[in-house]
Write a protein that holds these residues in place. Structure first.
Motif, PDB file in Angstrom:
ATOM      1  N   PRO A 121      12.241 -21.450  -4.762  1.00  0.00           N
ATOM      2  CA  PRO A 121      12.319 -19.921  -4.660  1.00  0.00           C
ATOM      3  C   PRO A 121      10.548 -19.352  -4.419  1.00  0.00           C
ATOM      4  O   PRO A 121      10.693 -17.247  -4.242  1.00  0.00           O
ATOM      5  CB  PRO A 121      12.617 -19.114  -6.133  1.00  0.00           C
ATOM      6  N   GLN A 122       9.797 -19.440  -3.810  1.00  0.00           N
ATOM      7  CA  GLN A 122       8.410 -19.676  -3.629  1.00  0.00           C
ATOM      8  C   GLN A 122       7.893 -18.173  -5.074  1.00  0.00           C
ATOM      9  O   GLN A 122       7.937 -16.903  -5.094  1.00  0.00           O
ATOM     10  CB  GLN A 122       8.735 -18.184  -2.414  1.00  0.00           C
ATOM     11  N   MET A 123       7.907 -19.103  -6.193  1.00  0.00           N
ATOM     12  CA  MET A 123       7.733 -17.978  -7.761  1.00  0.00           C
ATOM     13  C   MET A 123       6.422 -16.979  -7.717  1.00  0.00           C
ATOM     14  O   MET A 123       6.429 -16.249  -8.048  1.00  0.00           O
ATOM     15  CB  MET A 123       8.125 -18.767  -8.528  1.00  0.00           C
ATOM     16  N   ASP A 124       5.169 -18.140  -6.686  1.00  0.00           N
ATOM     17  CA  ASP A 124       4.565 -17.088  -6.998  1.00  0.00           C
ATOM     18  C   ASP A 124       4.263 -16.082  -5.772  1.00  0.00           C
ATOM     19  O   ASP A 124       3.046 -15.062  -5.707  1.00  0.00           O
ATOM     20  CB  ASP A 124       3.612 -17.625  -6.186  1.00  0.00           C
ATOM     21  N   ARG A 125       5.249 -15.869  -5.022  1.00  0.00           N
ATOM     22  CA  ARG A 125       4.983 -15.146  -3.426  1.00  0.00           C
ATOM     23  C   ARG A 125       6.252 -13.731  -4.445  1.00  0.00           C
ATOM     24  O   ARG A 125       6.087 -12.606  -3.713  1.00  0.00           O
ATOM     25  CB  ARG A 125       5.795 -14.892  -2.548  1.00  0.00           C
ATOM     26  N   VAL A 126       6.650 -13.585  -4.947  1.00  0.00           N
ATOM     27  CA  VAL A 126       7.538 -12.337  -6.002  1.00  0.00           C
ATOM     28  C   VAL A 126       6.752 -11.419  -6.268  1.00  0.00           C
ATOM     29  O   VAL A 126       5.550 -11.552  -6.841  1.00  0.00           O
ATOM     30  CB  VAL A 126       8.100 -12.886  -7.447  1.00  0.00           C
ATOM     31  N   ALA A 127       7.198 -10.181  -6.104  1.00  0.00           N
ATOM     32  CA  ALA A 127       6.641  -9.225  -6.547  1.00  0.00           C
ATOM     33  C   ALA A 127       5.870  -8.931  -8.061  1.00  0.00           C
ATOM     34  O   ALA A 127       4.225  -8.326  -7.571  1.00  0.00           O
ATOM     35  CB  ALA A 127       7.324  -7.777  -6.026  1.00  0.00           C
ATOM     36  N   LEU A 128       6.345  -9.435  -8.932  1.00  0.00           N
ATOM     37  CA  LEU A 128       5.682  -9.615 -10.266  1.00  0.00           C
ATOM     38  C   LEU A 128       4.331 -10.209 -10.294  1.00  0.00           C
ATOM     39  O   LEU A 128       2.946  -9.097 -10.625  1.00  0.00           O
ATOM     40  CB  LEU A 128       6.337 -10.221 -10.886  1.00  0.00           C
ATOM     41  N   PHE A 129       3.926 -10.913  -8.635  1.00  0.00           N
ATOM     42  CA  PHE A 129       2.540 -11.717  -8.704  1.00  0.00           C
ATOM     43  C   PHE A 129       1.306 -11.340  -7.323  1.00  0.00           C
ATOM     44  O   PHE A 129       1.257 -11.857  -7.342  1.00  0.00           O
ATOM     45  CB  PHE A 129       2.815 -12.851  -9.131  1.00  0.00           C
ATOM     46  N   GLN A 130       2.474 -10.239  -7.431  1.00  0.00           N
ATOM     47  CA  GLN A 130       1.429 -10.157  -5.683  1.00  0.00           C
ATOM     48  C   GLN A 130       1.928  -8.512  -5.787  1.00  0.00           C
ATOM     49  O   GLN A 130       1.682  -7.632  -4.562  1.00  0.00           O
ATOM     50  CB  GLN A 130       2.428 -10.378  -4.408  1.00  0.00           C
ATOM     51  N   GLY A 131       1.559  -8.097  -6.521  1.00  0.00           N
ATOM     52  CA  GLY A 131       0.242  -6.626  -6.744  1.00  0.00           C
ATOM     53  C   GLY A 131       2.033  -5.211  -6.824  1.00  0.00           C
ATOM     54  O   GLY A 131       1.765  -4.540  -5.745  1.00  0.00           O
ATOM     55  N   GLY A 132       2.901  -5.512  -6.702  1.00  0.00           N
ATOM     56  CA  GLY A 132       4.167  -5.187  -6.842  1.00  0.00           C
ATOM     57  C   GLY A 132       4.908  -5.581  -5.439  1.00  0.00           C
ATOM     58  O   GLY A 132       5.999  -4.904  -5.060  1.00  0.00           O
ATOM     59  N   THR A 133       4.307  -5.672  -3.884  1.00  0.00           N
ATOM     60  CA  THR A 133       4.948  -5.841  -3.355  1.00  0.00           C
ATOM     61  C   THR A 133       5.789  -7.318  -2.720  1.00  0.00           C
ATOM     62  O   THR A 133       4.254  -8.157  -2.463  1.00  0.00           O
ATOM     63  CB  THR A 133       3.753  -5.970  -2.076  1.00  0.00           C
ATOM     64  N   ALA A 134       6.421  -8.158  -2.908  1.00  0.00           N
ATOM     65  CA  ALA A 134       7.047  -9.193  -2.886  1.00  0.00           C
ATOM     66  C   ALA A 134       6.498 -10.102  -1.176  1.00  0.00           C
ATOM     67  O   ALA A 134       6.627  -9.032  -0.444  1.00  0.00           O
ATOM     68  CB  ALA A 134       8.635  -9.385  -2.647  1.00  0.00           C
TER      69      ALA A 134
END
Length: 364
Positions: A337-350
């Protein structure tokens, strides 16, 4: 976090689809290589379960997933809501629909269990009647029982994560409010144990690193996920568990099942077990081999019953492997799922690289 994860309320804790391919059929002649079993541009799945030729996937909606919370992949590779559309209708009565599903798990008795963290959104508290374990009969495709977790079991800060079984007990991790939940499958009674114990609490000195970068919570602090992966030993004697970061501990299930033990006496029964790296999920075989995703290495590794650790496969495509499943034909199924790349952990941009893929690999 799965696994998984599972991250939601857990991530509050600071340390300072449409699928386009058909699920592949198992084949004893298939070479030992990583292959794509299914992929999606809409559903972000962090959990998988395979039984009777059917492939089930799941994922929490807070990741940005647009598909159902729980789905079965049809012959065309399309995710179909499971067990039906009503259970996957967002915003419906939370007691009878999925809110934010973190894990699915087969119990070996022909039933699929869905673990619903029941949180309203990232950082949100559990909604009333939201946190629950849902038991589905895979023969009839019907929900046979819902086990709700009230505020005494899954209160503010909780993120009910995953489940394993021994006899008529279920054991669940709480990745948000650190602890273990013991569920009596007959009475439906649930109780918390090891609340805040070091063995279930994310350590401050073991950051989660993926592709050389520390994964950070929305506030910028290193991501911390409390009690998350867990397994029961093949003989049912021990529960093995850890925060996502590791290290792992163990405790005999007989002590967890004994409600007469006071917290201090129960805590004294906890033993160190294995110093494993941060992992998104695990699966254990009948011989005691533990397969786990090494997040920092983009790898699947195996811890043998004697403690020996070997690398099964290392591949850049295995970016944040979450809760895997081992099927009856000797394949391990690996959601990414690439959890670290979801918007929550990327400043709001997935920054998820689509499509999200489900891989499989022959291991026996």
């Amino acid at each position: 976090m799965k696994t998984a994860l599972f991250l939601m309320a857990a991530l509050l804790v600071s340390c300072s689809s449409t699928s386009s391919s058909t699920p592949a059929a198992s084949s004893a002649s298939e070479p030992t290589t990583l292959s794509v079993a299914a992929e999606s541009r809409t559903m972000i799945w962090n959990g998988v379960a395979v039984e009777g030729g059917r492939v089930f996937v799941s994922g929490p909606l807070w990741t940005g997933s647009k598909g159902p919370s729980v789905a079965v992949l049809d012959k065309a590779g399309q995710p179909q809501p499971y067990p039906d559309a009503a259970w996957n209708e967002a915003g419906r009565n939370p007691a009878q629909s999925f809110v934010n599903v973190n894990a699915i798990h087969r119990d070996g008795q022909g039933h699929l269990w869905v673990i619903d963290a029941g949180v309203s959104g990232f950082g949100g508290p559990p909604v009333p009647s939201g946190p629950k374990a849902v038991e589905i009969d895979l023969g009839t495709n019907e929900v046979v029982r819902v086990y709700p977790f009230d505020a005494r079991v899954a209160g503010p800060g909780s993120y009910v994560d995953d489940i394993r079984f021994h006899g008529r007990r279920g054991y669940l991790t709480d990745a948000g409010r650190p602890g273990i939940i013991v569920l009596d499958l007959d009475s439906g009674a649930a109780r918390r144990v090891l609340d805040g114990h070091p063995s279930v609490t994310a350590p401050s000195n073991r950051p989660v690193v993926v592709d050389g970068q520390i994964v950070r919570a929305p506030d910028g602090s290193p991501l911390c996920v409390n009690a998350d992966p867990l397994e029961v030993s093949p003989d049912g004697k021990y529960l093995y568990y850890a925060p996502l970061h590791g290290p792992w501990s163990r405790i005999e299930t007989r002590w967890l099942d004994d409600a007469s033990l006071n917290p201090a006496d129960l805590a004294a029964k906890v033993e160190p077990w294995a110093d494993l790296p941060p992992t998104g999920g695990t699966a254990m075989m009948a011989n005691g081999d533990l397969y786990f995703g090494d997040l920092a290495a983009n790898a699947i590794k195996r811890r043998a019953a004697d403690g020996t650790i070997t690398t099964v496969i290392q591949d850049a495509r295995l970016h944040w492997v979450d809760a895997p499943d081992i099927d009856a034909d000797g394949f391990i199924w690996l959601p990414t799922p690439q959890m670290d790349r979801v918007a929550l952990f990327q400043g709001g941009t997935a920054k998820i690289e689509l499509p999200v893929r489900l891989y499989r690999l022959r291991i026996k």
